[in-house]
Design a protein around this motif. Structure first.
Motif, PDB file in Angstrom:
ATOM      1  N   ASN A  71       0.865  -1.177   0.120  1.00 44.05           N
ATOM      2  CA  ASN A  71      -0.114   0.006  -0.108  1.00 44.05           C
ATOM      3  C   ASN A  71       0.694   1.109  -0.011  1.00 44.05           C
ATOM      4  OD1 ASN A  71      -2.375  -1.566  -0.051  1.00 44.05           O
ATOM      5  ND2 ASN A  71      -2.458  -1.506   2.174  1.00 44.05           N
ATOM      6  N   VAL A 131       0.706   4.268  -2.902  1.00 42.27           N
ATOM      7  CA  VAL A 131       0.618   5.638  -2.650  1.00 42.27           C
ATOM      8  C   VAL A 131       1.994   6.519  -3.066  1.00 42.27           C
ATOM      9  CG1 VAL A 131       0.506   7.444  -0.744  1.00 42.27           C
ATOM     10  CG2 VAL A 131      -0.988   5.144  -0.608  1.00 42.27           C
ATOM     11  N   LYS A 166       0.929   8.889  -5.927  1.00 42.98           N
ATOM     12  CA  LYS A 166       0.611  10.171  -5.237  1.00 42.98           C
ATOM     13  C   LYS A 166       0.029  11.396  -6.198  1.00 42.98           C
ATOM     14  CE  LYS A 166       5.096  11.847  -4.713  1.00 42.98           C
ATOM     15  NZ  LYS A 166       6.381  11.048  -4.073  1.00 42.98           N
ATOM     16  N   TYR A 171      -1.625  11.378  -8.915  1.00 40.84           N
ATOM     17  CA  TYR A 171      -2.880  10.969  -9.353  1.00 40.84           C
ATOM     18  C   TYR A 171      -4.282  11.582  -8.699  1.00 40.84           C
ATOM     19  CZ  TYR A 171      -0.286   8.274 -12.891  1.00 40.84           C
ATOM     20  OH  TYR A 171       0.504   7.884 -13.978  1.00 40.84           O
ATOM     21  N   GLU A 172      -5.299  11.739  -9.298  1.00 41.18           N
ATOM     22  CA  GLU A 172      -6.463  11.896  -8.635  1.00 41.18           C
ATOM     23  C   GLU A 172      -7.046  10.454  -7.965  1.00 41.18           C
ATOM     24  OE1 GLU A 172      -8.189  15.104  -8.217  1.00 41.18           O
ATOM     25  OE2 GLU A 172      -6.251  16.011  -9.573  1.00 41.18           O
ATOM     26  N   LYS A 173      -7.845  10.915  -7.199  1.00 38.71           N
ATOM     27  CA  LYS A 173      -8.503   9.614  -6.159  1.00 38.71           C
ATOM     28  C   LYS A 173      -9.131   8.604  -7.269  1.00 38.71           C
ATOM     29  CE  LYS A 173      -6.864  10.362  -2.113  1.00 38.71           C
ATOM     30  NZ  LYS A 173      -5.963   9.562  -1.542  1.00 38.71           N
ATOM     31  N   ASP A 174      -9.797   9.299  -8.290  1.00 39.26           N
ATOM     32  CA  ASP A 174     -10.715   8.328  -8.841  1.00 39.26           C
ATOM     33  C   ASP A 174      -9.541   7.476 -10.022  1.00 39.26           C
ATOM     34  OD1 ASP A 174     -10.076  10.919 -10.277  1.00 39.26           O
ATOM     35  OD2 ASP A 174     -11.657  10.525 -11.869  1.00 39.26           O
ATOM     36  N   GLN A 175      -8.409   8.149 -10.393  1.00 37.86           N
ATOM     37  CA  GLN A 175      -7.706   7.712 -11.338  1.00 37.86           C
ATOM     38  C   GLN A 175      -6.850   6.411 -10.504  1.00 37.86           C
ATOM     39  OE1 GLN A 175      -5.226  11.183 -12.347  1.00 37.86           O
ATOM     40  NE2 GLN A 175      -5.792  10.867 -14.543  1.00 37.86           N
ATOM     41  N   GLN A 176      -6.498   6.886  -9.174  1.00 41.01           N
ATOM     42  CA  GLN A 176      -5.686   5.645  -8.385  1.00 41.01           C
ATOM     43  C   GLN A 176      -6.715   4.617  -8.156  1.00 41.01           C
ATOM     44  OE1 GLN A 176      -4.858   7.532  -4.659  1.00 41.01           O
ATOM     45  NE2 GLN A 176      -3.205   8.952  -5.518  1.00 41.01           N
ATOM     46  N   GLN A 177      -8.104   4.776  -8.058  1.00 39.19           N
ATOM     47  CA  GLN A 177      -8.948   3.556  -7.974  1.00 39.19           C
ATOM     48  C   GLN A 177      -8.918   2.867  -9.157  1.00 39.19           C
ATOM     49  OE1 GLN A 177     -10.411   2.387  -5.152  1.00 39.19           O
ATOM     50  NE2 GLN A 177      -9.252   3.979  -3.998  1.00 39.19           N
TER      51      GLN A 177
END
Length: 112
Positions: free
Chosen positions: A31, A35, A39, A41-47
């Motif tokens: 994890n 991260v 780091k 990237y936008e949260k939706d891109q990370q998901q």
């Protein structure tokens, strides 16, 4: 394929899936690495990346490959080789192939 088998040029392929109950035990390190790498990237891109990368990361994980290799070597030496057959392993990526090669070499040394 059928004609080659009938002519005796090749043997029939028998698929035998193997399962593994191994899991990645160092989840916090994985994890943290994720991260660190993603780091910016936008949260939706990370998901979206996480949904794709999780399966691949698992299939390429060294501890997983090592446990699977031990199981496959044990199965091969006890059931396949004594009957005069051969085996082929298919991996997810080239990286996984290299890791399997090293893991098989290690498992075979331990077995012998």
């Amino acid at each position: 394929m059928r004609q080659a088998i009938d002519d005796g040029v090749t043997l029939e392929i028998v698929y035998e899936g193997r399962t593994s109950n191994t899991e990645i035990t160092d989840e916090s390190s994985m994890n943290a690495k994720f991260v660190d790498v993603f780091k910016d990237y936008e949260k939706d891109q990370q998901q979206e990346i996480l949904g794709y990368a999780t399966r691949r990361a698992y299939l390429e994980a060294q501890p997983i490959i090592e446990e699977k290799a031990k199981d496959m070597v044990k199965h091969f030496t006890e059931h396949v080789f004594p009957n005069g057959f051969k085996a082929q392993v298919v991996a997810e990526t080239r990286e996984a192939c290299v890791r399997y090669k090293h893991a098989f070499d290690k498992a075979l040394r331990e077995k012998v």
